[in-house]
Each structure stands twice: as structure tokens, then as C-alpha cells.
Design a protein around this motif. Structure first.
Motif, PDB file in Angstrom:
ATOM      1  N   UNK A 112       0.862  22.921   5.767  1.00  0.00           N
ATOM      2  CA  UNK A 112       1.854  22.930   4.683  1.00  0.00           C
ATOM      3  C   UNK A 112       1.687  24.124   3.741  1.00  0.00           C
ATOM      4  N   UNK A 113       0.623  24.917   3.937  1.00  0.00           N
ATOM      5  CA  UNK A 113       0.388  26.064   3.068  1.00  0.00           C
ATOM      6  C   UNK A 113      -0.238  25.713   1.744  1.00  0.00           C
ATOM      7  N   UNK A 114      -0.755  24.496   1.600  1.00  0.00           N
ATOM      8  CA  UNK A 114      -1.375  24.063   0.355  1.00  0.00           C
ATOM      9  C   UNK A 114      -2.843  24.488   0.279  1.00  0.00           C
ATOM     10  N   UNK A 115      -3.428  24.797   1.427  1.00  0.00           N
ATOM     11  CA  UNK A 115      -4.776  25.342   1.515  1.00  0.00           C
ATOM     12  C   UNK A 115      -4.697  26.620   2.326  1.00  0.00           C
ATOM     13  N   UNK A 116      -5.403  27.659   1.901  1.00  0.00           N
ATOM     14  CA  UNK A 116      -5.337  28.941   2.603  1.00  0.00           C
ATOM     15  C   UNK A 116      -6.695  29.633   2.477  1.00  0.00           C
TER      16      UNK A 116
END
Length: 443
Positions: A68-72
Motif C-alpha cells: 500500500x506504500x505505507x512502509x518504504x
């Protein structure tokens, strides 16, 4: 911790959960940072990521946040994964799994309370990213008995029918989605893949006029190579409609439509043997432990006496729990639904029980790590194009799975092997040379 920033609290929370400090710098959604000053940075872009971990603890919750792109990761993804991997310590011995350090129960309870506070209001869990394979049998996708023809088609479609252009960007013009063979001095992925295709053809001792069956033919690279270089008549079968369409176009463009046939067909439906040789490259991982004897017996029945099988398959080490054939939750949910890995010894045993005589086993583990690093470079170098062809989530899935798989091959947590087997004639003739590995030298 009244004056602590979100990053300070996250770093402390990670230490409590792991029982040891997190070896990565953290950046929180408010821009604050904490942890070691050097190396890559683990970025938590949204507190929703914490909610995902609360409602789905473990790898799958973190995977959902990544997709979801919440952690990168800001910096070298390989370096970040390597640092996280060190938390598990050295590889466990036979019969034991590696695991992250774990805090005492009281520390875990305090950490859980802090996690709830940091995550904010929790009325309902965030929905999984839409790229995740639904596990409920009530859904229209991915239902039915595991490894039935219908469910296998759904699993293959989920993985492969995401766009031929996306795959070509990652794999390169060869469109080969399996381990290459990196001969000394080779630096080109295309040359390494051509070397792998030719090695398979030499191991199978292909000659002009013979019939070759490629089980799980992908985009047709092996059947094209075998027809062009060795003059065989080839049949390639796949369950992916997009793969088949692209493979047929490649066959037509090469002027080989009279010698190469591409089918959308399950191996259980193929009944027009005998074939002089069969290749199965990167396909058997989809078969499943419960179906493997059936798979091996089917291929044995499709070969003529004296015919050869080249089975190229990823394997897990035997020190894992023998019942744990399933791949990890992230790959099962987002990459290879229903995939299963077995020790190479179990595969050899099942092939022999089906009637094959196994004549050679070659490990290509380090070659797969090099191949994956080349694929990761292709994806990262063409990131914007990859996102436009698939989606940001799909590109992130492939990036994480290929980078993590690279380290798994490099650390010998998984391997890959080419098994050469023969359907021996009644008089015991195998047709193989007396000198082992005669095929290692190009013709």
C-alpha cells in the motif's frame, strides 16, 4: 516519553517487540527520525501501517503496508533487508526454524499497548490491497480445491497475466523467467539466459526431428531456441493466456509455426505423446506436494523409452518442518498463490517412484541470486515505466519479492536444481554418455 517523537516511540516499540534494538534508522509520518545514523532508512509513511500489523500481526501485515506504500525504504533495499535478516541470527540446525528474537511476555504487553496508542483510532481493520489473493472460498477468484486444474489456472493467471510488457521490462528481451546460467566472464543477462537454454538442450541431447514438450513454456523462449538451434518439433504448454498469445507471436515472427505449437493446456490434459524429451523449467513449484506423484507419473507416460526429462525446480532445505511445503505468507498472498517448495531429495524420490531413473542433479543456487539481482536492476532502472505498465502496488510487490528472494538464494535458505532423469528402456539402456556431465561443453 512525553517529549518523544513518533520516530522515538516507534524505535522503542520495535526494540520491545524484537527484544533487541532495530538495526535501521526509522522515519515516522511526522518527519521525525530515530535510530542508527548510517545506512538505509525504514520509512513509516502512515500510522495506518501500524493498524495493519495490529489486525494482522507478522509478515502479512507488514507486507500489506509495503504494498500500500505505507512502509518504504529510503536507500539500498538489499542493505535494509540484510540488516533485518541479521536479527534472526545464524541459520538454525536440522528440524528448527530461524526466528526473530522475542521479548518477554510483559514487555510484549507493554509494546502492544504502545502500538494501539500510536496506531490511533481502530474501528475496523484497513482493507488489504486489491492485489492480494482473497483466501475466502466465497470469492470468485482463487477458489476450489488446491491444485485442481481450475484453481491452478486462477493461480497462474494471478501471477503471469499482469502484462507482457511489464515482464519484458523486468526480464529483458529473452523473456525467460527462470534462473540463468552465468558462465565465467558473463556480464549480460541475455547471454546468461541463452547459456541456460542451450544447457537444457544439451542435457536433453536434442537432435533434428525429435519432439520436445516444454511444460510451463512461458513466453516460448526454450521451444524457440530448441527449434532454431537443434531442429526439433516442439510443443509448449502454459495456463497463461497472455503468455500464450505473446509466445505465438514470437513463433510466427521467427517463421517456426510449422515446427512449434503453443497451447493453453494443463499438463494433466496433454495426451499426444510420446515425446523424445520433456523440459519443465520453473513450473513444478506450482504442482503441489499432494499432486507431485501424479505430475511425475504423467510426464513419465508422455516420454518414449530412452527419453529424457529435465526438471528445473526451486527447493527448500530439508531442515525445515517436513510439513511446511507452503511458501511464506507474502509470496503466497501476492506473488505465487498456492506455491510449494520441497527438498530436492523429496523431488528425486518422487521422480524415481514414478519410474524415472535420475542420472544427474546440478545445483544452480548462486546463479539464481545473480539472475534476481539483474531483474531487480531492470525494475529499478525502469521504475516509472514499470509503474505505468502495471501499478505502483504491483511494482512494489515485484521489487520486494525479488530482492528478498535474492538474499534467500545467497544465504542458502532456498536453492534451485536441474534434475536430469530418463525413462529407461526395458533392457536398461539409458542413452546417456558414460562420461558424466558430457553436456557441460558446448557442441
Amino acid at each position: 516519553m512525553a517529549d518523544a517523537t513518533a520516530a522515538d516511540r516507534l524505535a522503542a516499540l520495535a526494540g520491545q517487540l524484537l527484544g533487541t534494538p532495530l538495526p535501521l534508522r526509522l522515519r515516522a509520518w511526522d518527519g521525525s527520525e530515530a535510530g542508527p545514523p548510517d545506512g538505509p532508512v525504514l520509512v513509516v509513511r502512515h500510522r495506518r501501517a501500524l493498524r495493519r500489523v495490529l489486525f494482522r500481526p507478522g509478515e502479512l501485515g507488514l507486507a500489506r503496508a509495503w504494498v500500500a506504500g505505507e512502509v518504504d525504504v529510503d536507500g539500498d533495499l538489499f542493505a535494509a533487508l540484510e540488516r533485518l535478516e541479521r536479527l534472526a541470527g545464524p541459520r538454525a540446525g536440522a528440524g528448527r526454524r530461524r526466528g526473530l528474537p522475542q521479548a518477554p511476555p510483559r514487555a510484549l504487553l507493554r509494546a502492544a499497548r504502545e502500538l494501539v496508542t500510536l496506531a490511533g483510532a481502530l474501528p475496523v481493520p484497513p482493507p488489504p490491497p486489491r492485489q492480494e489473493v482473497p483466501r475466502s472460498r466465497r470469492t470468485l477468484r482463487h477458489r476450489g480445491k488446491a491444485h485442481s486444474p481450475r484453481r491452478d489456472r486462477q493461480a497462474v493467471s494471478h501471477h503471469y497475466d499482469v502484462g507482457n510488457e511489464f515482464y519484458e521490462l523486468v526480464l529483458g528481451p529473452s523473456l525467460v523467467y527462470s534462473c540463468a546460467v552465468w558462465e565465467p566472464g558473463t556480464t549480460s543477462l541475455e547471454r546468461a539466459q541463452a547459456a541456460k537454454l542451450d544447457l537444457i538442450c544439451r542435457k536433453l541431447a536434442l537432435r533434428e526431428g525429435q519432439r520436445l514438450l516444454d511444460v510451463g513454456c512461458g513466453w516460448g523462449s526454450l521451444v524457440l531456441h530448441a527449434a532454431e538451434r537443434y531442429g526439433v518439433r516442439a510443443v509448449g504448454i502454459t495456463l497463461s493466456a497472455e503468455q500464450a498469445a505473446r509466445a505465438r507471436r514470437r513463433v510466427a515472427a521467427a517463421g517456426l509455426a510449422d515446427r512449434v505449437e503453443i497451447r493453453i493446456q494443463d499438463y494433466r490434459e496433454t495426451d499426444d505423446g510420446p515425446f523424445d524429451a520433456i523440459a519443465s523449467v520453473g513450473m513444478a513449484e506450482h504442482v503441489g506436494a499432494a499432486r507431485y506423484r501424479q505430475y511425475a507419473t504423467r510426464l513419465h507416460g508422455l516420454l518414449r523409452e530412452g527419453g529424457r526429462l529435465l526438471n528445473h525446480q526451486i527447493a527448500r532445505p530439508p531442515w525445515h518442518d517436513e510439513s511446511a511445503y507452503r511458501i511464506d505468507p507474502f509470496i503466497d498472498a501476492y506473488v505465487f498463490p498456492d506455491g510449494e517448495l520441497a527438498p530436492v531429495g523429496s523431488t528425486v524420490d518422487l521422480l524415481e517412484r514414478a519410474g524415472f531413473e535420475v542420472r544427474d542433479v546440478e545445483s544452480l543456487r548462486e546463479h539464481y541470486a545473480l539472475t534476481l539481482r539483474a531483474w531487480v536492476r531492470n525494475l529499478q532502472d525502469n521504475w516509472k515505466r514499470a509503474v505505468s505498465l502495471a501499478s505502483p502496488a504491483r511494482a512494489r510487490i515485484w521489487l520486494l519479492y525479488m530482492a528478498a528472494s535474492t538474499l534467500a538464494f545467497e544465504r542458502a535458505r532456498i536453492g534451485v536444481n536441474q534434475i536430469l532423469a530418463v525413462r529407461t528402456a526395458p533392457d536398461g539402456a539409458s542413452g546417456l554418455p558414460l562420461r558424466p556431465r558430457a553436456w557441460t561443453e558446448p557442441a
